[in-house]
Design an enzyme around this catalytic site. Structure first.
Site, short mmCIF file in Angstrom:
data_model
loop_
_atom_site.label_atom_id
_atom_site.label_comp_id
_atom_site.label_asym_id
_atom_site.label_seq_id
_atom_site.Cartn_x
_atom_site.Cartn_y
_atom_site.Cartn_z
N VAL A 126 8.61 -23.80 -23.22
CA VAL A 126 8.17 -25.21 -23.14
C VAL A 126 6.65 -25.26 -23.19
O VAL A 126 5.96 -24.47 -22.53
CB VAL A 126 8.68 -25.87 -21.84
CG1 VAL A 126 8.13 -27.29 -21.71
CG2 VAL A 126 10.19 -25.89 -21.82
N GLN A 182 13.87 -9.50 -9.09
CA GLN A 182 12.55 -8.98 -8.72
C GLN A 182 12.47 -8.36 -7.32
O GLN A 182 11.66 -7.45 -7.10
CB GLN A 182 11.49 -10.09 -8.86
CG GLN A 182 11.41 -10.66 -10.28
CD GLN A 182 10.59 -11.96 -10.36
OE1 GLN A 182 9.52 -12.07 -9.78
NE2 GLN A 182 11.10 -12.94 -11.07
N GLU A 225 14.63 -21.05 -22.00
CA GLU A 225 14.15 -19.78 -21.43
C GLU A 225 13.74 -18.87 -22.59
O GLU A 225 14.57 -18.55 -23.44
CB GLU A 225 15.27 -19.14 -20.59
CG GLU A 225 15.04 -17.68 -20.20
CD GLU A 225 13.76 -17.44 -19.39
OE1 GLU A 225 13.58 -18.06 -18.35
OE2 GLU A 225 12.94 -16.61 -19.86
N LYS A 231 7.51 -18.61 -0.96
CA LYS A 231 8.16 -18.61 -2.27
C LYS A 231 9.06 -17.38 -2.41
O LYS A 231 8.57 -16.28 -2.66
CB LYS A 231 7.10 -18.62 -3.37
CG LYS A 231 6.26 -19.89 -3.37
CD LYS A 231 5.22 -19.87 -4.46
CE LYS A 231 4.29 -21.07 -4.41
NZ LYS A 231 4.92 -22.38 -4.55
N CYS A 244 12.47 -13.33 4.31
CA CYS A 244 11.76 -12.20 3.74
C CYS A 244 12.27 -10.92 4.40
O CYS A 244 12.04 -10.70 5.59
CB CYS A 244 10.26 -12.38 3.99
SG CYS A 244 9.30 -11.21 3.05
N ASP A 301 9.51 -21.12 -7.28
CA ASP A 301 8.12 -20.71 -7.08
C ASP A 301 7.11 -21.70 -7.67
O ASP A 301 5.96 -21.74 -7.24
CB ASP A 301 7.87 -19.34 -7.72
CG ASP A 301 8.59 -18.22 -7.01
OD1 ASP A 301 9.22 -18.49 -5.96
OD2 ASP A 301 8.53 -17.07 -7.49
N CYS A 340 7.15 -13.97 -2.59
CA CYS A 340 7.50 -13.07 -1.49
C CYS A 340 6.26 -12.58 -0.74
O CYS A 340 5.73 -11.49 -1.04
CB CYS A 340 8.32 -11.89 -1.95
SG CYS A 340 9.05 -11.05 -0.52
P1 FAD Z 1 11.51 -16.72 -11.78
O1 FAD Z 1 12.73 -16.05 -11.23
O2 FAD Z 1 10.28 -15.94 -11.89
O3 FAD Z 1 11.94 -17.36 -13.16
C1 FAD Z 1 11.11 -18.21 -13.92
C2 FAD Z 1 11.65 -18.25 -15.34
O4 FAD Z 1 10.99 -19.27 -16.08
C3 FAD Z 1 11.40 -16.93 -16.08
O5 FAD Z 1 12.59 -16.42 -16.62
C4 FAD Z 1 10.39 -17.32 -17.15
O6 FAD Z 1 10.55 -16.57 -18.36
C5 FAD Z 1 10.70 -18.80 -17.37
N1 FAD Z 1 9.55 -19.53 -17.91
C6 FAD Z 1 8.25 -19.37 -17.61
N2 FAD Z 1 7.50 -20.19 -18.37
C7 FAD Z 1 8.35 -20.90 -19.15
C8 FAD Z 1 8.17 -21.90 -20.15
N3 FAD Z 1 6.95 -22.31 -20.53
N4 FAD Z 1 9.27 -22.41 -20.75
C9 FAD Z 1 10.52 -21.99 -20.39
N5 FAD Z 1 10.74 -21.03 -19.46
C10 FAD Z 1 9.66 -20.50 -18.85
N6 FAD Z 1 12.46 -12.90 -3.00
C11 FAD Z 1 13.35 -12.75 -1.98
O7 FAD Z 1 14.10 -13.68 -1.70
N7 FAD Z 1 13.42 -11.58 -1.27
C12 FAD Z 1 12.64 -10.52 -1.55
O8 FAD Z 1 12.77 -9.47 -0.91
C13 FAD Z 1 11.70 -10.64 -2.62
N8 FAD Z 1 10.90 -9.60 -2.94
C14 FAD Z 1 10.09 -9.68 -4.04
C15 FAD Z 1 9.34 -8.58 -4.41
C16 FAD Z 1 8.54 -8.62 -5.53
C17 FAD Z 1 7.71 -7.40 -5.90
C18 FAD Z 1 8.52 -9.79 -6.34
C19 FAD Z 1 7.71 -9.82 -7.60
C20 FAD Z 1 9.26 -10.91 -5.98
C21 FAD Z 1 10.04 -10.88 -4.81
N9 FAD Z 1 10.79 -11.99 -4.40
C22 FAD Z 1 11.65 -11.87 -3.34
C23 FAD Z 1 10.53 -13.33 -4.98
C24 FAD Z 1 11.58 -13.82 -5.95
O9 FAD Z 1 11.84 -12.87 -6.96
C25 FAD Z 1 11.07 -15.13 -6.57
O10 FAD Z 1 10.74 -16.02 -5.51
C26 FAD Z 1 12.12 -15.80 -7.45
O11 FAD Z 1 12.48 -14.97 -8.52
C27 FAD Z 1 11.56 -17.11 -7.99
O12 FAD Z 1 12.50 -17.73 -8.82
P2 FAD Z 1 12.06 -18.82 -9.91
O13 FAD Z 1 13.31 -19.21 -10.61
O14 FAD Z 1 11.22 -19.86 -9.28
O15 FAD Z 1 11.12 -17.99 -10.88
#
Ligand code: FAD
Length: 397
Positions: A81, A46, A38, A306, A341, A298, A164
């Site tokens: 990565v 978020q 990370e 997502k 949601c 996501d 979202c």
């Molecule tokens: P993320 O939490 O985004 O984490 C991905 C991680 O991977 C990051 O830390 C990033 O730095 C890392 N990364 C990226 N590229 C690389 C790389 N090359 N090498 C190593 N690491 C890397 N969800 C809900 O359930 N309810 C809600 O009400 C809701 N509202 C939302 C409102 C907004 C405005 C937003 C923006 C999002 C909302 N979400 C909500 C969605 C939720 O936040 C995401 O679906 C969730 O955080 C996705 O998790 P993830 O682990 O897939 O990605």
């Protein structure tokens, strides 16, 4: 520096940390044998950015130091990565370090494409152009709502998957409420511009949200997609997705949900499907070509909305299936596409949508969740963040 891990996890976001914490709780032998790659220093919750944009919270309250969320029994590899070599069971980081693994979990989230709309990058954070999808600018959404004096307030939803799917409209409902409070609602025209064909794709909640939109007097335009912003002229240009025509609209406020896509390094890898997402089996979350790789969150191609809530149900499936694979058992855990949601419809109202792959409601509460409720608003504002930091990220919930 250690170079081999039993389980290597890509991404310390919602999905990466939940999987790590759960693996460590269920399998003590993994202590010291999990690496999390990370690159960033802060982990964000978020979902609270909606309330930051609505002026309810300070954005600093939505992030925590990465070190405090990475489980202490795992190693944090602070790197980005760059590429995968799945036949060699290895990954390479941007700084050219190679790490090998027995099992790989890929969860780098979605990539926000700010350049996908002409002129957006130059004007975001000024000229009343704002977005809750950027931590850097999310406070400017509230600044724009707070100082709005009337005219067109436009809220957009793009023609790509987004994180979202409800967030583009939640902020609109909060803005409408705020305009009443500040006395400018009568001179405001609130417009929702969505590339989708309807306000929500689960019928039960769609019907409920259509009533909200009618009550609030919001004008909706579907199958229209923002393609250009001329910030200084306060003009937004949309493409009609049916006819291909360009439509120009003036605005006094523009909240943009930018297009989003699979991360480039995933798109360029052998792990991607034809659209660039991590290609996993929709029930077991195991990669379709590489059996020791799992994908969730996501960046995966799971055909559901997502959200972090979806990940809460995906993480236990990944963990159970990795442990079964390690112990030579068939993979039995299955994900049913659950996502949720919490659609904020005002400063103290919320519709809690919960559904599965079949777009059928899958409600947790013992009441009809399509009805706007004050209790559910407080659930989102206070209880969910607490459950996230103390429960989900610790592998307890
Ligand atoms: P993320 O939490 O985004 O984490 C991905 C991680 O991977 C990051 O830390 C990033 O730095 C890392 N990364 C990226 N590229 C690389 C790389 N090359 N090498 C190593 N690491 C890397 N969800 C809900 O359930 N309810 C809600 O009400 C809701 N509202 C939302 C409102 C907004 C405005 C937003 C923006 C999002 C909302 N979400 C909500 C969605 C939720 O936040 C995401 O679906 C969730 O955080 C996705 O998790 P993830 O682990 O897939 O990605």
């Amino acid at each position: 520096m250690k170079k081999h891990y039993t389980v290597l996890i890509i991404g310390g976001g919602t999905a990466g940390i939940m999987v790590a914490a759960r693996l460590l709780r269920s399998f003590k032998m993994l202590h010291g044998n999990i690496g999390i790659v990370e690159p960033t220093d802060v982990h964000y919750y978020q979902p609270l950015w909606t309330l930051v944009g609505g002026g309810v919270l300070d954005k600093k309250k939505t992030g925590r130091n990465m070190r405090t969320v990475i489980p202490k029994e795992a190693d944090w590899i602070k790197a980005r990565v760059e590429s995968f070599s799945p036949y060699q069971n290895s990954i390479t980081t941007l700084d050219k370090n190679i790490f090998t693994y027995d099992y790989l979990v890929v969860a780098p989230g979605i990539q926000v494409n700010w350049n996908g709309i002409k002129g957006l990058r130059e004007t975001l954070g000024k000229n009343n152009v704002c977005s809750n999808y950027s931590y850097e600018h999310v406070h400017y959404t509230w600044e724009t709502i707070r100082t709005f004096k009337g005219g067109n307030a436009i809220f957009t939803h793009p023609n790509t998957p987004v994180k979202c799917g409800g967030a583009p409209q939640k902020i609109m409902y909060l803005a409408e409420d705020a305009f009443h409070k500040s006395g400018v609602r009568k001179q405001s025209n609130i417009i929702f511009e969505s590339a989708n064909p309807a306000i929500f794709d689960v019928e039960k909640y769609r019907k409920s949200l259509e009533k909200v939109i009618e009550r609030k007097g919001i004008n909706t335009y579907f199958r229209e997609h923002l393609i250009e912003v001329e910030g200084e002229k306060k003009q937004a240009i949309f493409e009609d997705l049916e006819t291909g025509c360009r439509i120009k609209k003036n605005f006094q406020m523009l909240h943009v949900t930018p297009p989003m896509e699979a991360p480039t390094f995933i798109k360029n890898s052998l792990l991607a499907d034809e659209k660039g997402w991590i290609d996993v089996h929709k029930y077991t979350l195991q990669h379709k070509s590489f059996s020791n790789i799992f994908g969730l969150g996501d960046a995966s191609n799971l055909p559901t909305s997502k959200t972090g809530a979806a990940i809460r149900k995906q993480a236990p499936v990944v963990v159970k299936n990795i442990i079964d694979l390690m112990q030579g058992r068939p993979l039995e855990a299955q994900y049913d596409g659950y996502s949720s949601c919490p659609i904020v419809t005002g400063y103290n109202k919320l519709v809690l949508a919960e559904f599965d792959y079949n777009k059928q409601p899958k409600e947790t509460m013992p009441f009809n969740q399509a009805i706007e409720r004050r209790s559910m608003y407080y659930f989102k504002k206070y209880l969910l963040p607490m459950m996230y930091w103390r429960g989900m990220l610790k592998g307890r919930l």
